[in-house]
Design a protein around this motif. Structure first.
Motif, PDB file in Angstrom:
ATOM      1  N   LYS A 238       0.823  -1.145  -0.111  1.00  0.00           N
ATOM      2  CA  LYS A 238      -0.021   0.107   0.169  1.00  0.00           C
ATOM      3  C   LYS A 238       0.858   1.281   0.034  1.00  0.00           C
ATOM      4  CE  LYS A 238      -3.945  -1.992   2.310  1.00  0.00           C
ATOM      5  NZ  LYS A 238      -3.789  -3.581   2.562  1.00  0.00           N
ATOM      6  N   THR A 239       1.998   1.319   0.623  1.00  0.00           N
ATOM      7  CA  THR A 239       3.008   2.469   0.897  1.00  0.00           C
ATOM      8  C   THR A 239       4.365   2.309   0.154  1.00  0.00           C
ATOM      9  OG1 THR A 239       3.877   1.621   2.750  1.00  0.00           O
ATOM     10  CG2 THR A 239       1.788   2.818   3.011  1.00  0.00           C
ATOM     11  N   TYR A 240       4.499   1.125  -0.124  1.00  0.00           N
ATOM     12  CA  TYR A 240       5.953   0.578  -0.939  1.00  0.00           C
ATOM     13  C   TYR A 240       6.953   0.824   0.118  1.00  0.00           C
ATOM     14  CZ  TYR A 240       3.807  -1.084  -4.992  1.00  0.00           C
ATOM     15  OH  TYR A 240       2.947  -1.938  -5.907  1.00  0.00           O
TER      16      TYR A 240
ATOM     17  N   ASN B 185      10.923   3.948   6.840  1.00  0.00           N
ATOM     18  CA  ASN B 185      11.024   5.344   6.150  1.00  0.00           C
ATOM     19  C   ASN B 185      12.065   5.081   5.001  1.00  0.00           C
ATOM     20  OD1 ASN B 185       9.433   7.054   7.499  1.00  0.00           O
ATOM     21  ND2 ASN B 185      11.280   7.514   9.017  1.00  0.00           N
ATOM     22  N   LEU B 186      12.163   3.568   4.612  1.00  0.00           N
ATOM     23  CA  LEU B 186      12.816   3.288   3.450  1.00  0.00           C
ATOM     24  C   LEU B 186      11.890   2.812   2.269  1.00  0.00           C
ATOM     25  CD1 LEU B 186      15.574   2.625   1.896  1.00  0.00           C
ATOM     26  CD2 LEU B 186      15.772   0.372   2.977  1.00  0.00           C
ATOM     27  N   TYR B 187      11.832   3.253   1.111  1.00  0.00           N
ATOM     28  CA  TYR B 187      11.014   2.822  -0.046  1.00  0.00           C
ATOM     29  C   TYR B 187      11.354   2.319  -1.036  1.00  0.00           C
ATOM     30  CZ  TYR B 187       8.251   5.599   3.149  1.00  0.00           C
ATOM     31  OH  TYR B 187       7.278   6.199   4.225  1.00  0.00           O
ATOM     32  N   PHE B 188      10.554   1.450  -1.758  1.00  0.00           N
ATOM     33  CA  PHE B 188      11.124   1.095  -3.108  1.00  0.00           C
ATOM     34  C   PHE B 188      10.060   1.155  -4.325  1.00  0.00           C
ATOM     35  CE2 PHE B 188      12.993  -1.568   0.135  1.00  0.00           C
ATOM     36  CZ  PHE B 188      14.509  -1.469  -0.102  1.00  0.00           C
ATOM     37  N   ALA B 189      10.512   1.302  -5.593  1.00  0.00           N
ATOM     38  CA  ALA B 189       9.413   1.444  -6.345  1.00  0.00           C
ATOM     39  C   ALA B 189      10.159   0.958  -7.803  1.00  0.00           C
ATOM     40  CB  ALA B 189       8.777   2.851  -6.683  1.00  0.00           C
ATOM     41  N   GLY B 190       9.220   0.460  -8.766  1.00  0.00           N
ATOM     42  CA  GLY B 190       9.520   0.332  -9.904  1.00  0.00           C
ATOM     43  C   GLY B 190      10.377  -0.845 -10.221  1.00  0.00           C
ATOM     44  N   GLU B 191      11.316  -1.108 -11.331  1.00  0.00           N
ATOM     45  CA  GLU B 191      11.809  -2.519 -11.567  1.00  0.00           C
ATOM     46  C   GLU B 191      12.579  -3.121 -10.601  1.00  0.00           C
ATOM     47  OE1 GLU B 191      13.925  -3.827 -15.755  1.00  0.00           O
ATOM     48  OE2 GLU B 191      14.668  -1.956 -14.759  1.00  0.00           O
ATOM     49  N   VAL B 192      13.270  -2.442  -9.565  1.00  0.00           N
ATOM     50  CA  VAL B 192      14.078  -3.037  -8.565  1.00  0.00           C
ATOM     51  C   VAL B 192      13.469  -4.042  -7.860  1.00  0.00           C
ATOM     52  CG1 VAL B 192      13.483  -1.378  -6.715  1.00  0.00           C
ATOM     53  CG2 VAL B 192      16.107  -2.361  -6.884  1.00  0.00           C
ATOM     54  N   LEU B 193      12.141  -4.160  -7.767  1.00  0.00           N
ATOM     55  CA  LEU B 193      11.077  -5.003  -7.266  1.00  0.00           C
ATOM     56  C   LEU B 193      11.106  -6.127  -8.030  1.00  0.00           C
ATOM     57  CD1 LEU B 193       8.503  -2.412  -5.913  1.00  0.00           C
ATOM     58  CD2 LEU B 193      10.016  -3.973  -4.502  1.00  0.00           C
ATOM     59  N   ASP B 194      10.617  -7.321  -7.352  1.00  0.00           N
ATOM     60  CA  ASP B 194      10.546  -8.600  -8.128  1.00  0.00           C
ATOM     61  C   ASP B 194       9.055  -8.617  -8.708  1.00  0.00           C
ATOM     62  OD1 ASP B 194      10.711 -11.331  -9.164  1.00  0.00           O
ATOM     63  OD2 ASP B 194      10.320 -12.106  -7.240  1.00  0.00           O
ATOM     64  N   ILE B 195       8.899  -7.821  -9.581  1.00  0.00           N
ATOM     65  CA  ILE B 195       7.720  -7.633 -10.630  1.00  0.00           C
ATOM     66  C   ILE B 195       8.175  -7.432 -12.019  1.00  0.00           C
ATOM     67  CG2 ILE B 195       5.655  -6.226 -11.019  1.00  0.00           C
ATOM     68  CD1 ILE B 195       5.120  -8.150  -8.974  1.00  0.00           C
TER      69      ILE B 195
ATOM     70  N   HIS C 130       3.654   1.114 -16.843  1.00  0.00           N
ATOM     71  CA  HIS C 130       2.706   1.537 -15.910  1.00  0.00           C
ATOM     72  C   HIS C 130       2.871   1.080 -14.342  1.00  0.00           C
ATOM     73  CE1 HIS C 130      -1.520   2.693 -15.194  1.00  0.00           C
ATOM     74  NE2 HIS C 130      -1.428   1.797 -14.230  1.00  0.00           N
ATOM     75  N   PHE C 131       3.473  -0.321 -14.279  1.00  0.00           N
ATOM     76  CA  PHE C 131       4.050  -0.588 -13.057  1.00  0.00           C
ATOM     77  C   PHE C 131       4.949   0.607 -12.277  1.00  0.00           C
ATOM     78  CE2 PHE C 131       6.486  -2.916  -9.753  1.00  0.00           C
ATOM     79  CZ  PHE C 131       5.653  -2.928  -8.826  1.00  0.00           C
ATOM     80  N   ALA C 132       5.856   1.088 -13.041  1.00  0.00           N
ATOM     81  CA  ALA C 132       6.761   2.271 -12.571  1.00  0.00           C
ATOM     82  C   ALA C 132       5.884   3.348 -12.097  1.00  0.00           C
ATOM     83  CB  ALA C 132       7.802   2.384 -13.703  1.00  0.00           C
ATOM     84  N   TRP C 133       4.946   3.951 -12.881  1.00  0.00           N
ATOM     85  CA  TRP C 133       4.379   4.980 -12.551  1.00  0.00           C
ATOM     86  C   TRP C 133       3.324   4.829 -11.368  1.00  0.00           C
ATOM     87  CZ3 TRP C 133       6.611   8.235 -15.613  1.00  0.00           C
ATOM     88  CH2 TRP C 133       6.707   8.098 -17.072  1.00  0.00           C
ATOM     89  N   ALA C 134       2.624   3.521 -11.523  1.00  0.00           N
ATOM     90  CA  ALA C 134       1.762   3.122 -10.310  1.00  0.00           C
ATOM     91  C   ALA C 134       2.492   2.929  -8.866  1.00  0.00           C
ATOM     92  CB  ALA C 134       1.097   1.882 -10.639  1.00  0.00           C
ATOM     93  N   SER C 135       3.439   2.162  -8.838  1.00  0.00           N
ATOM     94  CA  SER C 135       4.312   2.210  -7.522  1.00  0.00           C
ATOM     95  C   SER C 135       5.049   3.407  -7.226  1.00  0.00           C
ATOM     96  CB  SER C 135       5.447   1.178  -8.063  1.00  0.00           C
ATOM     97  OG  SER C 135       6.494   1.374  -8.863  1.00  0.00           O
ATOM     98  N   GLY C 136       5.453   4.224  -8.071  1.00  0.00           N
ATOM     99  CA  GLY C 136       5.832   5.497  -7.858  1.00  0.00           C
ATOM    100  C   GLY C 136       4.926   6.384  -7.193  1.00  0.00           C
ATOM    101  N   TYR C 137       3.781   6.433  -7.795  1.00  0.00           N
ATOM    102  CA  TYR C 137       2.803   7.304  -7.129  1.00  0.00           C
ATOM    103  C   TYR C 137       2.438   6.903  -5.853  1.00  0.00           C
ATOM    104  CZ  TYR C 137      -2.387   8.721  -6.430  1.00  0.00           C
ATOM    105  OH  TYR C 137      -3.138   9.470  -5.906  1.00  0.00           O
ATOM    106  N   LEU C 138       2.225   5.532  -5.502  1.00  0.00           N
ATOM    107  CA  LEU C 138       1.962   4.794  -4.009  1.00  0.00           C
ATOM    108  C   LEU C 138       3.173   5.298  -3.166  1.00  0.00           C
ATOM    109  CD1 LEU C 138      -0.555   3.674  -5.088  1.00  0.00           C
ATOM    110  CD2 LEU C 138      -0.075   1.694  -3.768  1.00  0.00           C
ATOM    111  N   ALA C 139       4.237   5.171  -3.587  1.00  0.00           N
ATOM    112  CA  ALA C 139       5.490   5.621  -3.059  1.00  0.00           C
ATOM    113  C   ALA C 139       5.367   7.152  -2.560  1.00  0.00           C
ATOM    114  CB  ALA C 139       6.767   5.074  -3.480  1.00  0.00           C
ATOM    115  N   GLY C 140       5.151   7.857  -3.530  1.00  0.00           N
ATOM    116  CA  GLY C 140       5.006   9.180  -3.448  1.00  0.00           C
ATOM    117  C   GLY C 140       4.216   9.880  -2.524  1.00  0.00           C
TER     118      GLY C 140
END
Length: 408
Positions: free
Chosen positions: A364-366, A373-383, A393-403
């Motif tokens: 929900k927050t990544y 207070n450490l977060y991850f988003a995009g291709e670095v995740l196992d997706i 789209h996953f990069a945009w969406a995960s970045g949005y939740l992290a943001g």
């Protein structure tokens, strides 16, 4: 509050814009090893930028737990993405096949408008800077480059991608940074990539292109079937069908499983229908060379190889073919088998699979479950997504939740 984002790709930039829009008091620094942002965005879609897709679900993703993407896709669906694009001045071209491109048909326009948004929001870019490690002291993060310390960040987002396209300075630095905070990761592998095959005729077929149905077999069991363009190369096979099927093939190769593909050059016909076509063709023009007649349905290169596989001379006449010969040709045209032994590697891959285990990240927050207070988003995740705009789209969406989480 002071935020550091490592990686100025789609996920990192989206997170920065989202966070700053929600909290104008944030100081955000984005670090990247390149001279400018969005290097992979510029390369996507052969420079046209297949930026998203209107039909997305967890079925379009591969990883240890593909359903991890569901919350991001729910909160940042295509409509939300379209609204974001409008907010930065980017208009979209939605194709009938659900793929989405910028209306300009240029990836450069996407990056230019993102840069404009970062500048307008006074988000600080620290480019040509490689972060080699991160320390945490008394709830504050310190980022170390090779020659400088960047101090006292309240939150850090790692969105630095993986190894696909190392010629664009892609690295796996994010995995090393995550590991220093006890995170584990699944082995990485190239995805959406050409496949090396064990097939004695591959060089003779180099350059042959045809729409075909490719069936993937893993340890002799049918895994998946895809119909699209197939291209024969000096190393094996490529084309859209192979890029799509490679996601499943490479994962199996990494597990040392036996991987084979079957090619059906005429998926629209049954074996009996194809048999009838060839029998009629050879009978009506019986004094012609068989290889010449075969060029009426396949390329000349493939026609020659078909006869070789059937152990027939290249100058055999149509009237010299018996029913067994014709059935052998039909079997080859509908079930040409070859073993997959390797890939074209990260340099030629459109994406990377594997990465930081999603079980260690809040969907929900990544935010890391292991380090506050450490977060991850995009291709670095196992997706990793299918071809067609799903990875971006996953990069945009995960970045949005992290943001959103970074802003609080």
């Amino acid at each position: 509050m002071k935020i550091a984002i490592i990686g100025a790709g789609a996920a990192g930039v989206m997170a920065a814009i989202t966070a700053k829009r929600l909290n104008k008091n944030l100081q955000i620094d984005i670090f990247d090893i390149n001279k400018s942002i969005g290097k992979k965005i510029l390369a996507s879609g052969n420079g046209r930028c297949n930026i998203s897709n209107t039909q997305i679900s967890d079925k379009n993703y591969i990883g240890e737990n593909p359903s991890f993407v569901n919350q991001a896709l729910k909160e940042f669906d295509f409509k939300a993405f379209e609204n974001f694009c409008k907010s930065i001045g980017l208009l979209l071209d939605i194709k009938e096949n659900c793929k989405v491109y910028p209306l300009s048909n240029e990836a450069k326009s996407v990056v230019s408008l993102l840069e404009n948004s970062l500048e307008t929001l006074k988000i600080n870019l620290i480019l040509e800077t490689k972060i080699i490690n991160i320390e945490k002291q008394e709830e504050k993060f310190i980022l170390n480059s090779e020659d400088k310390k960047f101090k006292f960040y309240d939150k850090v987002l790692i969105s630095s991608g993986l190894m696909a396209a190392p010629q664009l300075n892609a690295t796996e630095d994010g995995l090393a940074l995550a590991s220093s905070f006890a995170h584990s990761f699944n082995p990485t592998y190239p995805s959406l990539v050409g496949l090396h095959t064990e097939f004695k005729y591959k060089e003779k077929l180099q350059g042959v292109k045809k729409e075909a149905t490719i069936t993937l077999y893993i340890d002799k069991q049918k895994e998946v079937e895809i119909t699209a363009d197939l291209l024969f190369t000096s190393y094996g096979v490529s084309g859209f069908a192979i890029l799509d099927i490679s996601q499943y093939a490479v994962y199996a190769l990494n597990l040392y499983q036996n991987v084979e593909i079957s090619i059906n050059f005429f998926p629209q016909l049954s074996k009996n229908e194809l048999l009838g076509i060839l029998e009629t063709l050879f009978k009506s023009l019986e004094d012609s060379f068989a290889v010449t007649l075969l060029t009426g349905i396949v390329s000349k290169k493939l026609a020659k190889v078909l006869l070789e596989i059937a152990n027939l001379p290249s100058d055999i006449l149509a009237k010299e073919l018996n029913s067994k010969h014709i059935r052998t040709l039909v079997n080859t045209l509908t079930n040409l088998r070859m073993k997959v032994i390797d890939t074209q590697g990260f340099k030629h891959a459109e994406a990377s699979g594997g990465g930081i285990r999603t079980a260690e990240v809040d969907n929900k927050t990544y935010e890391s479950k292991l380090c506050k207070n450490l977060y991850f988003a995009g291709e670095v995740l196992d997706i990793v997504g299918n071809r067609g705009g799903f990875n971006l789209h996953f990069a945009w969406a995960s970045g949005y939740l992290a943001g959103k989480a970074l802003s609080k």
